[in-house]
Design a protein around this motif. Structure first.
Motif, PDB file in Angstrom:
ATOM      1  N   GLY A   1      12.202   2.263   6.001  1.00  0.00           N
ATOM      2  CA  GLY A   1      13.074   2.600   5.028  1.00  0.00           C
ATOM      3  C   GLY A   1      14.906   2.986   4.929  1.00  0.00           C
ATOM      4  O   GLY A   1      15.876   3.177   4.138  1.00  0.00           O
TER       5      GLY A   1
ATOM      6  N   ALA B   1       6.927   3.218   4.893  1.00  0.00           N
ATOM      7  CA  ALA B   1       8.118   4.313   4.296  1.00  0.00           C
ATOM      8  C   ALA B   1       7.875   3.852   2.737  1.00  0.00           C
ATOM      9  O   ALA B   1       7.580   4.303   1.751  1.00  0.00           O
TER      10      ALA B   1
ATOM     11  N   GLY C   1       5.745   4.915  -0.482  1.00  0.00           N
ATOM     12  CA  GLY C   1       6.581   6.273  -1.537  1.00  0.00           C
ATOM     13  C   GLY C   1       5.963   5.091  -2.594  1.00  0.00           C
ATOM     14  O   GLY C   1       5.882   6.500  -3.360  1.00  0.00           O
TER      15      GLY C   1
ATOM     16  N   ALA D   1       2.452   6.526  -2.766  1.00  0.00           N
ATOM     17  CA  ALA D   1       2.699   7.942  -3.674  1.00  0.00           C
ATOM     18  C   ALA D   1       2.844   7.915  -5.279  1.00  0.00           C
ATOM     19  O   ALA D   1       2.864   9.003  -5.865  1.00  0.00           O
TER      20      ALA D   1
ATOM     21  N   THR E   1       3.615  15.275  -4.756  1.00  0.00           N
ATOM     22  CA  THR E   1       3.412  14.585  -3.884  1.00  0.00           C
ATOM     23  C   THR E   1       4.744  13.688  -4.882  1.00  0.00           C
ATOM     24  O   THR E   1       5.435  12.752  -3.674  1.00  0.00           O
TER      25      THR E   1
ATOM     26  N   ALA F   1       8.316  14.461  -3.730  1.00  0.00           N
ATOM     27  CA  ALA F   1       8.681  13.822  -2.385  1.00  0.00           C
ATOM     28  C   ALA F   1       9.426  12.450  -1.764  1.00  0.00           C
ATOM     29  O   ALA F   1       9.205  12.426  -0.965  1.00  0.00           O
ATOM     30  N   VAL F   2       8.918  11.933  -3.134  1.00  0.00           N
ATOM     31  CA  VAL F   2       9.605  10.929  -3.412  1.00  0.00           C
ATOM     32  C   VAL F   2      10.413  10.051  -3.558  1.00  0.00           C
ATOM     33  O   VAL F   2      10.976   9.303  -3.434  1.00  0.00           O
TER      34      VAL F   2
ATOM     35  N   ALA G   1      13.738  10.066  -1.986  1.00  0.00           N
ATOM     36  CA  ALA G   1      13.660   8.499  -1.396  1.00  0.00           C
ATOM     37  C   ALA G   1      13.766   7.628  -1.749  1.00  0.00           C
ATOM     38  O   ALA G   1      14.263   6.692  -1.379  1.00  0.00           O
ATOM     39  N   LEU G   2      12.980   7.758  -3.006  1.00  0.00           N
ATOM     40  CA  LEU G   2      13.521   6.162  -3.388  1.00  0.00           C
ATOM     41  C   LEU G   2      14.857   5.496  -4.203  1.00  0.00           C
ATOM     42  O   LEU G   2      14.578   3.958  -4.667  1.00  0.00           O
TER      43      LEU G   2
ATOM     44  N   TYR H   1      10.870   3.158  -9.642  1.00  0.00           N
ATOM     45  CA  TYR H   1      10.254   3.925  -8.882  1.00  0.00           C
ATOM     46  C   TYR H   1      10.948   5.468  -9.178  1.00  0.00           C
ATOM     47  O   TYR H   1      10.112   6.742  -9.044  1.00  0.00           O
ATOM     48  N   ALA H   2      12.028   6.024  -8.473  1.00  0.00           N
ATOM     49  CA  ALA H   2      12.302   7.137  -8.213  1.00  0.00           C
ATOM     50  C   ALA H   2      12.581   7.690  -9.778  1.00  0.00           C
ATOM     51  O   ALA H   2      11.984   8.645  -9.697  1.00  0.00           O
TER      52      ALA H   2
ATOM     53  N   ALA I   1       8.585   8.427 -10.864  1.00  0.00           N
ATOM     54  CA  ALA I   1       8.478  10.276 -10.238  1.00  0.00           C
ATOM     55  C   ALA I   1       8.525  10.950 -10.825  1.00  0.00           C
ATOM     56  O   ALA I   1       8.561  12.825 -10.420  1.00  0.00           O
TER      57      ALA I   1
END
Length: 532
Positions: free
Chosen positions: A52, A237, A241, A244, A263, A266-267, A270-271, A278-279, A282
């Protein structure tokens, strides 16, 4: 003193070959960059990407590209440029990403066929044609990728070509043939014949396709297998992600909303640095989990998803429905229009439009949306789409005072939702069943369905007004129970007589009654009384 750098470099190379990216990155980090060969730089870039460390990856990939050029290895330099372009596009930096893709194409000019040519076809031809809704063209490109993989002995390209063709066939409505190709491509992954990068990409594409066509059973199976595959690495990572987010989508369907939010949260942040799409998804999962539990901060999460390019509909419209039915209808109508002609993009929006339009008294909109979902479910024939279509059709029939016709359709929908463990959708269908039974005079069956729905909502922690009534409809019903006329209700709530009449009609449909006397009994039985 003995210079230990050769040993450190050797351990770094060995760890990378063993796919131990934690150890590989640590050992490469301990060696000065100028002492690394072009292959070392590429391996170092690969290791930190899996962990990551995207900025480090981009810096090292660029250095590897230049080193390969200095060594007169244009094919390897082009592959480094392809990876940089791919990763920049993934984080939402389109100008730089396309610039590096263009550089890769230039570097490959006159170079014998290699795997970088295949990935360029995937990036510049296959994915754009799929996104543009041209599946027939995408099939041809995917076959070219697969044939190239066979010619140069690259099983990763063969599998990615199969996967691309499968996704294109699914888009074209040939679901059985398309999913069969996706499964065939995954055989190479399960056999361990592909590079980790190709394997991860195939897992992601396969799961995303299953989610798009609402094949929830197949999606759950591939998420399980992806997690098992990831567990074999010391660290992964990025793909961890991405997986997840898909797991959070399944938690959402299964009514595990707190876990879905944990879940996805948490990502989500980070994404942002690696895969902004994907972020965004999420954040949408977070918003949906909050909305379904009645958490007002859902609005903020929809804003986060929207800021990252994810259409916040239909969730945002459903959130708006209780307080502003007319605004919710307008919002979801606009979202359907914005989705274009793609039936898979339109399906979840149309499902929400049915619910919202009926609640707002726009039955014609609901009829059209339900008809479209049925056509989509007929073409793609997956479990989730069929359940969605049956629910929509049953709701419309009920709103048309055709309870006898609605009953078998809703029973089928409820069974389908239960079969793949979607308790909230099943409970919502139970509410519709209750109304159908009550309209047919079967109060015992109606009460049983209502009790089951309420028990499910309580277990899930869902905040639901009685039988799906909006707060305004609850106010109107309470005043009806108090014996107020439509004019008196309008004066009390500062709304027109016509608006009151529309609310009363919607209430009658929702609770399955045909007279004010029956509505009063319903309200008194449930403690809905006016306070003033």
């Amino acid at each position: 003193m003995v210079d230990e750098r050769p040993d450190v470099l050797g351990r770094a190379r060995q760890a990378h070959r063993a796919q131990d990216w934690v150890a590989a990155a640590a050992h490469f980090d301990a060696v000065a960059t100028e002492l690394l060969t072009a292959d070392d730089l590429a391996a170092h870039a690969d290791a930190v990407w899996w962990l990551g460390r995207v900025d480090d990856n981009l810096r090292l990939e660029a250095a590897a590209c230049e080193a390969f050029l200095a060594d007169a290895r244009p094919a390897d330099a082009a592959w480094a440029a392809v990876r940089i372009g791919l990763f920049l596009l993934g984080r939402g930096d389109e100008p730089q990403g396309l610039g590096w893709i263009g550089k890769a194409a230039r570097l490959l000019d006159g170079v014998p066929e290699c795997h970088a040519h295949g990935f360029l076809l995937l990036l510049t031809r296959l994915e754009p044609t799929l996104q543009a809704g041209r599946p027939a063209e995408a099939v041809e490109v995917a076959r070219r990728v697969r044939e190239l993989g066979h010619r140069i002995g690259r099983p990763d390209l063969v599998a990615l070509g199969l996967n691309g063709e499968g996704r294109a066939l699914v888009k074209a409505g040939h679901v059985v043939d398309g999913l069969a190709l996706l499964d065939e491509a995954m055989v190479a992954v399960l056999d361990g014949r592909l590079t980790p990068f190709a394997s991860g990409s195939l897992y992601c594409h396969t799961i995303a396709t299953c989610h798009e066509v609402a094949d929830l059973r197949r999606m759950a199976r591939w998420v399980d297998l992806t997690e098992r595959w990831l567990a074999g690495f010391p660290a992964a990572a990025l793909f961890g992600g991405l997986c997840a987010v898909h797991r959070a989508q399944l938690h959402l369907v299964r009514g595990e909303w707190a876990e879905a939010e944990r879940t996805a949260s948490a990502v989500a942040d980070a994404l942002d640095a690696t895969r902004v799409d994907y972020a965004a998804e999420a954040w949408y999962v977070v918003a949906e989990a909050r909305r379904l539990r009645g958490d007002p901060s859902a609005a903020d999460a929809y804003d986060e998803a929207h800021a990252r390019g994810r259409d916040p509909q239909p969730g945002r419209a459903l959130l708006r429905l209780p307080s502003d039915p007319a605004g919710a209808v307008a919002a979801v109508r606009a979202a359907v229009a914005a989705a274009g002609a793609d039936p898979l993009r339109r399906a979840p929006l149309c499902a929400a439009l049915v619910e919202i339009a009926i609640a707002a008294g726009h039955l014609d909109d609901a009829v059209r949306a339900a008809t479209e979902i049925e056509a989509t479910a007929s073409t793609y024939a997956t479990s989730g789409l069929q359940a969605m279509a049956a629910t929509a059709r049953g709701a419309v029939l009920l709103a048309q005072d055709r309870a006898a016709d609605a009953l078998p359709v809703l029973r089928d929908a409820c069974l389908r939702w239960r079969e793949f463990h979607a308790p909230h959708d099943a409970a919502g269908t139970c509410v519709l069943l209750s109304r159908a039974y009550r309209a047919l005079g079967d109060d015992v069956s109606a009460d049983a369905e209502t009790a089951q729905a309420k028990a499910t909502y309580a277990r899930l922690g869902a905040h639901q007004p009685p039988d799906g009534l909006t707060p305004r409809e609850c106010e109107v019903l309470a005043l009806v129970a108090a014996g107020r006329s439509n004019r008196e209700i309008g004066e009390a709530l500062f709304i027109s007589d016509r608006t009151v009449a529309r609310h009363v009609t919607n209430i009658f449909h929702k609770i399955g009654v045909t007279s004010r006397t029956q509505a009063v009994r319903y309200a008194l039985d449930r403690g809905l009384t006016a306070t003033g």
